[in-house]
Design a protein around this motif. Sequence first.
Motif, PDB file in Angstrom:
ATOM      1  N   GLU A 179      12.248  20.738   2.156  1.00  0.00           N
ATOM      2  CA  GLU A 179      12.063  21.745   3.208  1.00  0.00           C
ATOM      3  C   GLU A 179      10.610  22.247   3.200  1.00  0.00           C
ATOM      4  O   GLU A 179       9.987  22.395   4.263  1.00  0.00           O
ATOM      5  N   LYS A 180      10.054  22.474   2.030  1.00  0.00           N
ATOM      6  CA  LYS A 180       8.653  22.905   1.925  1.00  0.00           C
ATOM      7  C   LYS A 180       7.713  21.837   2.477  1.00  0.00           C
ATOM      8  O   LYS A 180       6.748  22.139   3.192  1.00  0.00           O
ATOM      9  N   LEU A 181       7.984  20.581   2.158  1.00  0.00           N
ATOM     10  CA  LEU A 181       7.143  19.489   2.657  1.00  0.00           C
ATOM     11  C   LEU A 181       7.232  19.374   4.177  1.00  0.00           C
ATOM     12  O   LEU A 181       6.215  19.115   4.852  1.00  0.00           O
ATOM     13  N   ARG A 182       8.426  19.585   4.751  1.00  0.00           N
ATOM     14  CA  ARG A 182       8.580  19.554   6.210  1.00  0.00           C
ATOM     15  C   ARG A 182       7.752  20.670   6.855  1.00  0.00           C
ATOM     16  O   ARG A 182       7.096  20.449   7.887  1.00  0.00           O
ATOM     17  N   ILE A 183       7.853  21.857   6.239  1.00  0.00           N
ATOM     18  CA  ILE A 183       7.094  22.996   6.793  1.00  0.00           C
ATOM     19  C   ILE A 183       5.598  22.691   6.731  1.00  0.00           C
ATOM     20  O   ILE A 183       4.866  22.913   7.713  1.00  0.00           O
TER      21      ILE A 183
END
Length: 142
Positions: free
Chosen positions: A129-133
């Motif tokens: 999720e952090k990488l997507r953001i």
Amino acid sequence: MISTARVPADKPVRIAFSLDNASDDTPSEDAIPLVFPELDQQLQPLPPCHDSAESMQVFKQHCQIAEEYNEVKKEIALLEERKKELIAKLDQAEKEKVDAAQLAREFEVLMEENRTLKLAQSQCVEQLEKLRIQYQKRQGSS
């Protein structure tokens, strides 16, 4: 006259004779030991002296004792068989107990592994999720 026959071991042996008819119908000395063929020779009732009431009485008592001995012997055999069955059941129960304890240990290990994997999965989901953001921010700023 005493008749003799082979009787299976699981059948009770009953002996009937009367001292009233002690005449020519008396058993031969060869027939008497066959009354209890499974007894050792030294335990066989000895042929009575047919002229002596005391000898006949002793023979009758010996036959009764031999019959009781056979019954006790059969009961002991049945109890020994039951003992073997119970020992086998006990061994089986102990084996099942050991198996159950081993399965419980394996279950605990697998539960711990499951918790560890779930924790790793949640950490990976958070990281994804952090990488997507971050990726979306880069796409938006370019």
